[in-house]
Design a protein around this motif. Structure first.
Motif, PDB file in Angstrom:
ATOM      1  N   ASP A   1      70.191  44.927 -96.623  1.00  0.00           N
ATOM      2  CA  ASP A   1      69.189  44.198 -95.848  1.00  0.00           C
ATOM      3  C   ASP A   1      69.749  42.929 -95.215  1.00  0.00           C
TER       4      ASP A   1
ATOM      5  N   LYS B   1      68.184  53.319 -91.896  1.00  0.00           N
ATOM      6  CA  LYS B   1      67.037  52.433 -91.668  1.00  0.00           C
ATOM      7  C   LYS B   1      66.161  52.264 -92.905  1.00  0.00           C
ATOM      8  N   ARG B   2      66.218  53.217 -93.821  1.00  0.00           N
ATOM      9  CA  ARG B   2      65.446  53.075 -95.061  1.00  0.00           C
ATOM     10  C   ARG B   2      65.935  51.885 -95.884  1.00  0.00           C
TER      11      ARG B   2
ATOM     12  N   ASP C   1      66.871  49.047 -94.484  1.00  0.00           N
ATOM     13  CA  ASP C   1      66.432  47.870 -93.735  1.00  0.00           C
ATOM     14  C   ASP C   1      67.577  46.902 -93.383  1.00  0.00           C
TER      15      ASP C   1
ATOM     16  N   ARG D   1      70.039  44.476 -90.948  1.00  0.00           N
ATOM     17  CA  ARG D   1      69.671  43.524 -89.889  1.00  0.00           C
ATOM     18  C   ARG D   1      69.746  44.169 -88.516  1.00  0.00           C
TER      19      ARG D   1
ATOM     20  N   HIS E   1      65.452  56.633 -81.883  1.00  0.00           N
ATOM     21  CA  HIS E   1      65.770  55.247 -82.229  1.00  0.00           C
ATOM     22  C   HIS E   1      66.087  54.448 -80.959  1.00  0.00           C
TER      23      HIS E   1
END
Length: 209
Positions: free
Chosen positions: A123, A148-149, A151, A153, A174
């Motif tokens: 993240d 993306k799971r 998260d 930057r 996306h």
């Protein structure tokens, strides 16, 4: 083709042409891919944030600018992505590395995941996904879905060649992910290979069929 950057530097285009030749050996192909990916890394990392670092030159103290390579993650889509990886790490040796194992089902051309390993603290990290070919775009989209799971930057996608179909597929899934490539080729054939392309990048890197 919004959010697509074609790296047109003469050295990139020169090396890509040499790689496309069907008589290029695996050794030559690997060497050229490493050189080309190093060159592309400069473009991909152009907007990386900098921070101040106090240092001492042989003459006096000063404050210089550095990047925090530990915040950057290069994610290789196995197996061909590994051929792109070394050149990128030459530019940012402090980067972390993640791996996503995907294979393309020959009947459906859909991506099937068999391996996924990322550094911790995603993240707080910026991700650069590397894969020589953006063909159907199914593997790229599946990889970005998975990342993306966690998260991160930001996410960028870097490839050697892209087909219009692959760009459309990745950006449909996306639209926030920028694509960097050395060339956009004409189309895909019935087997999902890029035309005119350069063949199967994994086979050419590792000398397999």
């Amino acid at each position: 083709m919004n959010r697509v950057t074609v790296v047109t530097h003469p050295l990139v285009q020169h090396k890509l042409t040499l790689m496309r030749r069907k008589d290029a050996s695996s050794n030559s192909f690997r060497r050229l891919l490493g050189e080309l990916s190093t060159l592309m890394a400069y473009e991909v990392t152009r907007d990386m944030p900098l921070q101040d670092m106090p240092i001492e030159t042989p003459l006096e103290a000063m404050t210089g600018k550095v990047i925090d390579g530990k915040k950057l993650v290069f994610v290789s889509i196995l197996r061909a992505g590994n051929g792109f990886l070394d050149g990128m790490l030459n530019v940012v040796p402090g980067a972390r590395v993640g791996h996503v194992g995907l294979y393309r089902d020959p009947a459906t051309l859909q991506a099937v995941e068999y391996y996924f390993k990322m550094p911790s603290g995603m993240d707080a990290r910026d991700v650069v996904v590397v894969d020589p070919m953006l063909a159907t775009g199914n593997s790229a989209a599946a990889c970005v879905d998975r990342i993306k799971r966690l998260d991160p930057r930001s996410i960028k996608f870097v490839c050697l060649l892209a087909a219009p179909e692959g760009i459309h597929r990745l950006h449909k899934a996306h639209p926030d992910v920028p694509i960097f490539t050395a060339a956009i080729d004409r189309e895909l054939n019935d087997h999902g290979y890029i035309l005119p392309g350069l063949g199967d990048a994994g086979d050419r890197i590792f000398g397999t069929k």
